[in-house]
Write a protein that holds these residues in place. Structure first.
Motif, PDB file in Angstrom:
ATOM      1  N   VAL A  27       0.966  -1.127  -0.090  1.00 16.49           N
ATOM      2  CA  VAL A  27       0.062   0.003   0.111  1.00 16.49           C
ATOM      3  C   VAL A  27       1.002   1.336  -0.110  1.00 16.49           C
ATOM      4  CG1 VAL A  27      -1.872   1.210   1.234  1.00 16.49           C
ATOM      5  CG2 VAL A  27      -1.829  -1.028   1.273  1.00 16.49           C
ATOM      6  N   VAL A  28       0.620   2.195  -0.945  1.00 15.24           N
ATOM      7  CA  VAL A  28       1.327   3.516  -1.033  1.00 15.24           C
ATOM      8  C   VAL A  28       0.313   4.619  -0.824  1.00 15.24           C
ATOM      9  CG1 VAL A  28       2.966   5.166  -2.118  1.00 15.24           C
ATOM     10  CG2 VAL A  28       2.907   2.394  -2.350  1.00 15.24           C
ATOM     11  N   PHE A  29       0.374   5.311   0.347  1.00 14.53           N
ATOM     12  CA  PHE A  29      -0.530   6.486   0.587  1.00 14.53           C
ATOM     13  C   PHE A  29       0.264   7.748  -0.096  1.00 14.53           C
ATOM     14  CE2 PHE A  29      -1.778   3.559   3.830  1.00 14.53           C
ATOM     15  CZ  PHE A  29      -3.229   3.546   3.955  1.00 14.53           C
ATOM     16  N   VAL A  30      -0.545   8.416  -0.618  1.00  9.46           N
ATOM     17  CA  VAL A  30       0.232   9.701  -1.190  1.00  9.46           C
ATOM     18  C   VAL A  30      -0.576  10.970  -0.638  1.00  9.46           C
ATOM     19  CG1 VAL A  30       0.667  11.040  -3.343  1.00  9.46           C
ATOM     20  CG2 VAL A  30       0.535   8.413  -3.407  1.00  9.46           C
ATOM     21  N   ASP A  31       0.267  11.814  -0.015  1.00  9.14           N
ATOM     22  CA  ASP A  31      -0.153  13.181   0.598  1.00  9.14           C
ATOM     23  C   ASP A  31       0.585  14.143   0.528  1.00  9.14           C
ATOM     24  OD1 ASP A  31      -1.909  14.619   2.442  1.00  9.14           O
ATOM     25  OD2 ASP A  31      -0.968  13.954   3.993  1.00  9.14           O
ATOM     26  N   LEU A  73       9.720   9.300  -0.033  1.00 12.62           N
ATOM     27  CA  LEU A  73       9.073   7.760   0.096  1.00 12.62           C
ATOM     28  C   LEU A  73       9.540   7.371   1.466  1.00 12.62           C
ATOM     29  CD1 LEU A  73       7.066   5.700  -1.194  1.00 12.62           C
ATOM     30  CD2 LEU A  73       9.126   4.304  -1.808  1.00 12.62           C
ATOM     31  N   GLU A  74       8.546   6.993   2.440  1.00 14.06           N
ATOM     32  CA  GLU A  74       8.758   6.534   3.759  1.00 14.06           C
ATOM     33  C   GLU A  74       8.073   5.518   4.076  1.00 14.06           C
ATOM     34  OE1 GLU A  74       8.667   8.901   7.817  1.00 14.06           O
ATOM     35  OE2 GLU A  74       7.033   9.223   6.586  1.00 14.06           O
ATOM     36  N   VAL A  92      -1.472   7.387   8.947  1.00 17.65           N
ATOM     37  CA  VAL A  92      -1.546   6.287   8.058  1.00 17.65           C
ATOM     38  C   VAL A  92      -0.854   4.889   9.274  1.00 17.65           C
ATOM     39  CG1 VAL A  92       0.173   5.208   6.325  1.00 17.65           C
ATOM     40  CG2 VAL A  92      -0.708   7.425   6.140  1.00 17.65           C
ATOM     41  N   ALA A  93       0.007   5.351  10.153  1.00 14.29           N
ATOM     42  CA  ALA A  93       0.600   4.282  10.888  1.00 14.29           C
ATOM     43  C   ALA A  93      -0.446   3.764  11.764  1.00 14.29           C
ATOM     44  CB  ALA A  93       1.905   4.922  11.856  1.00 14.29           C
ATOM     45  N   THR A 151       3.710  -0.988   3.660  1.00 19.84           N
ATOM     46  CA  THR A 151       2.974   0.255   3.623  1.00 19.84           C
ATOM     47  C   THR A 151       4.114   1.499   3.480  1.00 19.84           C
ATOM     48  OG1 THR A 151       1.166  -0.674   4.885  1.00 19.84           O
ATOM     49  CG2 THR A 151       1.293   1.760   4.879  1.00 19.84           C
ATOM     50  N   PHE A 152       3.683   2.431   2.585  1.00 19.48           N
ATOM     51  CA  PHE A 152       4.506   3.576   2.508  1.00 19.48           C
ATOM     52  C   PHE A 152       3.662   4.593   2.453  1.00 19.48           C
ATOM     53  CE2 PHE A 152       6.454  -0.382   0.652  1.00 19.48           C
ATOM     54  CZ  PHE A 152       7.994   0.082   0.970  1.00 19.48           C
TER      55      PHE A 152
END
Length: 150
Positions: free
Chosen positions: A61-65, A76-77, A95-96, A112-113
């Motif tokens: 999963v990659v969340f983008v904000d 990217l974290e 997200v965490a 997850t990122f």
């Protein structure tokens, strides 16, 4: 082949805060153009506890904000689960925290990122600033390469 979710969030009516939602438009066009089968997208104004169920079905999963952090164009974290980050007054979660709930409730551990994209202005305007739009495209090119290597 890993099942991937790219989830953009933020308010498109608040200038650069809309980076997450605008990013999903780029990803959707790429997915359609390349006929990619293993990537899904989602978007919302903010994250909610229900998103733990959403991410449980994915390997990555990659969340983008949008971000005002001290970063260059994007960053990217990797996300580490954290059960302490929740803001009930805003009805928003981190997200965490979403990842932590996913692991505790569904016993799923998607990698997850968060893809942070540098943002500059947050006025009530439905367009990105020129600098944020540049960062948006740079982050998109990076994420395409990252996904292809995943």
């Amino acid at each position: 082949m890993k099942k991937i979710l790219v989830y953009g969030y933020g308010n498109p009516g608040r200038q650069d805060d809309g980076l997450g939602a605008r990013f999903i438009e780029l990803i959707d066009d790429w997915i359609a153009g390349e006929k990619i089968q293993n990537i899904d997208t989602d978007t919302n104004y903010q994250l909610n506890v229900e998103d733990a169920a959403t991410i449980a079905d994915y390997d990555v999963v990659v969340f983008v904000d949008a971000s005002v952090a001290d970063i260059e164009d994007y960053k990217l974290e990797k996300v580490v689960p954290d059960n302490a980050t929740i803001e009930f007054t805003m009805h928003a979660v981190s997200v965490a925290y979403v990842l932590d709930l996913c692991q505790k409730i569904y016993h799923k551990h998607p990698e997850t990122f968060v893809l942070h994209i540098k943002a500059y202005e947050f006025e009530f305007i439905e367009e990105l600033t020129a600098k944020a739009e540049k960062n948006h495209y740079a982050a998109f090119e990076f994420l395409k390469r990252f996904i292809q290597q995943t």
